[in-house]
Motif scaffolding. Structure first.
Motif, short mmCIF file in Angstrom:
data_model
loop_
_atom_site.label_atom_id
_atom_site.label_comp_id
_atom_site.label_asym_id
_atom_site.label_seq_id
_atom_site.Cartn_x
_atom_site.Cartn_y
_atom_site.Cartn_z
N LYS A 70 33.30 52.05 49.66
CA LYS A 70 34.46 51.10 49.41
C LYS A 70 34.27 50.10 50.63
O LYS A 70 33.97 50.82 51.80
N PRO B 51 34.85 46.85 46.11
CA PRO B 51 36.15 46.53 46.75
C PRO B 51 37.14 47.66 47.11
O PRO B 51 37.09 48.73 46.42
N ASN B 52 38.04 47.50 47.76
CA ASN B 52 39.03 48.44 48.31
C ASN B 52 40.04 48.57 47.02
O ASN B 52 41.25 48.21 47.28
N GLU B 53 39.64 49.29 45.82
CA GLU B 53 40.50 49.11 44.83
C GLU B 53 40.40 50.66 44.40
O GLU B 53 39.35 51.32 44.57
N PHE B 54 41.40 50.98 43.48
CA PHE B 54 41.37 52.22 43.09
C PHE B 54 40.46 52.27 41.60
O PHE B 54 40.66 51.44 40.77
N VAL B 55 39.45 53.04 41.63
CA VAL B 55 38.42 52.86 40.38
C VAL B 55 38.44 54.33 39.68
O VAL B 55 38.65 55.15 40.31
N ILE C 199 38.41 49.28 37.59
CA ILE C 199 39.50 49.17 38.62
C ILE C 199 40.80 49.38 37.77
O ILE C 199 41.23 48.75 36.73
N ASN D 170 44.64 49.10 37.72
CA ASN D 170 45.54 48.00 38.47
C ASN D 170 46.67 48.87 38.76
O ASN D 170 46.88 49.93 38.45
N LYS D 171 47.48 48.10 39.64
CA LYS D 171 48.59 48.80 40.17
C LYS D 171 49.92 49.04 39.09
O LYS D 171 50.40 50.15 39.43
#
Length: 97
Positions: free
Chosen positions: A35, A61-65, A84, A86-87
């Motif tokens: 990340k 990118p610094n995202e939850f995958v 990814i 999403n929130k």
């Protein structure tokens, strides 16, 4: 390693592997994902461990995958791609990428 986020685990683990009685001739890290925690400088990923001479698949990118073995609430591990989450998907407990 599946994913390197901050590098804290590797920073603690690598000295344990490469010291004491073990004394390997070499030690390398292979990770599928690293990340990006901040700004990239000339393509170098900002993490707390130096992975330049190791085997890194992709910088993300610094995202939850999720996908390809990475899960959220035991879901999405079997996806053939990396997605990814999403929130809103996280707030919904993982329902809805």
């Amino acid at each position: 390693e599946d994913i390197v986020y901050t590098g804290h685990t590797l920073s603690a683990l690598l000295p344990q592997i490469t010291t004491h009685e073990r004394k390997p001739k070499s030690c390398s890290v292979c990770t599928m994902l690293v990340k990006r925690l901040g700004e990239e400088e000339h393509g170098k990923v900002t993490a707390n461990v130096d992975l330049e001479d190791n085997f890194v698949g992709f910088s993300i990118p610094n995202e939850f995958v999720v996908g390809m073995g990475l899960d959220y609430n035991e879901m999405y591990r079997d996806l053939m791609d990396i997605w990814i989450l999403n929130k809103q998907g996280i707030l919904n407990g993982g329902y809805g990428l």
